[in-house]
Design a protein around this motif. Structure first.
Motif, PDB file in Angstrom:
ATOM      1  N   GLU A 113     -37.102  33.207 -46.463  1.00  0.00           N
ATOM      2  CA  GLU A 113     -37.278  33.310 -45.011  1.00  0.00           C
ATOM      3  C   GLU A 113     -37.212  31.925 -44.368  1.00  0.00           C
ATOM      4  O   GLU A 113     -36.551  31.728 -43.343  1.00  0.00           O
ATOM      5  CB  GLU A 113     -38.608  33.996 -44.687  1.00  0.00           C
ATOM      6  CG  GLU A 113     -38.840  34.193 -43.214  1.00  0.00           C
ATOM      7  CD  GLU A 113     -40.107  34.972 -42.919  1.00  0.00           C
ATOM      8  OE1 GLU A 113     -40.519  34.969 -41.747  1.00  0.00           O
ATOM      9  OE2 GLU A 113     -40.681  35.584 -43.839  1.00  0.00           O
ATOM     10  N   THR A 114     -37.891  30.956 -44.985  1.00  0.00           N
ATOM     11  CA  THR A 114     -37.857  29.584 -44.473  1.00  0.00           C
ATOM     12  C   THR A 114     -36.424  29.042 -44.493  1.00  0.00           C
ATOM     13  O   THR A 114     -35.980  28.407 -43.535  1.00  0.00           O
ATOM     14  CB  THR A 114     -38.780  28.683 -45.319  1.00  0.00           C
ATOM     15  OG1 THR A 114     -40.100  29.210 -45.277  1.00  0.00           O
ATOM     16  CG2 THR A 114     -38.782  27.260 -44.810  1.00  0.00           C
ATOM     17  N   HIS A 115     -35.717  29.291 -45.583  1.00  0.00           N
ATOM     18  CA  HIS A 115     -34.322  28.846 -45.699  1.00  0.00           C
ATOM     19  C   HIS A 115     -33.457  29.457 -44.596  1.00  0.00           C
ATOM     20  O   HIS A 115     -32.676  28.752 -43.940  1.00  0.00           O
ATOM     21  CB  HIS A 115     -33.757  29.221 -47.076  1.00  0.00           C
ATOM     22  CG  HIS A 115     -32.270  29.087 -47.173  1.00  0.00           C
ATOM     23  ND1 HIS A 115     -31.633  27.875 -47.333  1.00  0.00           N
ATOM     24  CD2 HIS A 115     -31.280  30.034 -47.103  1.00  0.00           C
ATOM     25  CE1 HIS A 115     -30.323  28.071 -47.374  1.00  0.00           C
ATOM     26  NE2 HIS A 115     -30.082  29.371 -47.244  1.00  0.00           N
ATOM     27  N   LEU A 116     -33.570  30.752 -44.405  1.00  0.00           N
ATOM     28  CA  LEU A 116     -32.746  31.434 -43.401  1.00  0.00           C
ATOM     29  C   LEU A 116     -33.026  30.909 -41.995  1.00  0.00           C
ATOM     30  O   LEU A 116     -32.090  30.697 -41.214  1.00  0.00           O
ATOM     31  CB  LEU A 116     -32.976  32.947 -43.467  1.00  0.00           C
ATOM     32  CG  LEU A 116     -32.431  33.652 -44.707  1.00  0.00           C
ATOM     33  CD1 LEU A 116     -32.889  35.108 -44.730  1.00  0.00           C
ATOM     34  CD2 LEU A 116     -30.914  33.549 -44.785  1.00  0.00           C
ATOM     35  N   LYS A 117     -34.293  30.691 -41.686  1.00  0.00           N
ATOM     36  CA  LYS A 117     -34.651  30.190 -40.353  1.00  0.00           C
ATOM     37  C   LYS A 117     -34.178  28.759 -40.142  1.00  0.00           C
ATOM     38  O   LYS A 117     -33.753  28.396 -39.050  1.00  0.00           O
ATOM     39  CB  LYS A 117     -36.161  30.282 -40.150  1.00  0.00           C
ATOM     40  CG  LYS A 117     -36.652  31.698 -39.948  1.00  0.00           C
ATOM     41  CD  LYS A 117     -38.157  31.727 -39.767  1.00  0.00           C
ATOM     42  CE  LYS A 117     -38.650  33.136 -39.510  1.00  0.00           C
ATOM     43  NZ  LYS A 117     -40.126  33.182 -39.358  1.00  0.00           N
TER      44      LYS A 117
END
Length: 134
Positions: A24-28
């Motif tokens: 999730e952190t990567h995608l954001k």
């Protein structure tokens, strides 16, 4: 084992992440604007993949590296060792209870009772005051 051993693979850059939060952190951070906040749970579900059985993995108990397919039996061996370690050790006592095994602690208490005769676990036997007249 495949339900527990998962990874998250980014569909755009093929970057692997071990946790949903990390993905999730990567995608954001790297793919901001490609999807709305309401679409994020669906995108994360699409990134979820089982880890390949041939991929090398570390045992969390001893640190040995092995394929995921061998890890299950390896962990089972550790768990069996732990279970056997916590079991009380036994003493063979053929006369104590009909030939079955007795724990060391039970055998020690039994021998103390036999030696002391009138004490059990450090306490004197109860006295029947009605028959003794006290």
């Amino acid at each position: 084992m495949q339900m527990h051993r998962r990874q998250f693979v980014c569909g755009d850059c093929n970057e692997n992440h071990l946790t949903r939060d990390s993905m999730e952190t990567h995608l954001k951070a790297h793919h901001h604007g490609l999807f709305s906040e309401s679409q994020l749970p669906i995108v994360l579900d699409m990134c979820d993949r089982p880890i390949d059985d041939s991929e090398q993995s570390l045992c969390i108990l001893c640190g040995e590296e092995m394929s995921l397919s061998k890890l299950q039996s390896h962990l089972a061996m550790h768990l069996e060792d732990i279970a056997l370690f916590v079991l009380p050790s036994s003493v063979e006592d053929g006369e104590a209870d009909g030939g079955s095994k007795m724990t060391n602690q039970a055998a020690k208490l039994k021998s103390e009772v036999e030696r002391d005769g009138d004490e059990l676990y450090g306490f004197s036997k109860a006295v029947n005051y009605e028959t003794t007249g006290i």
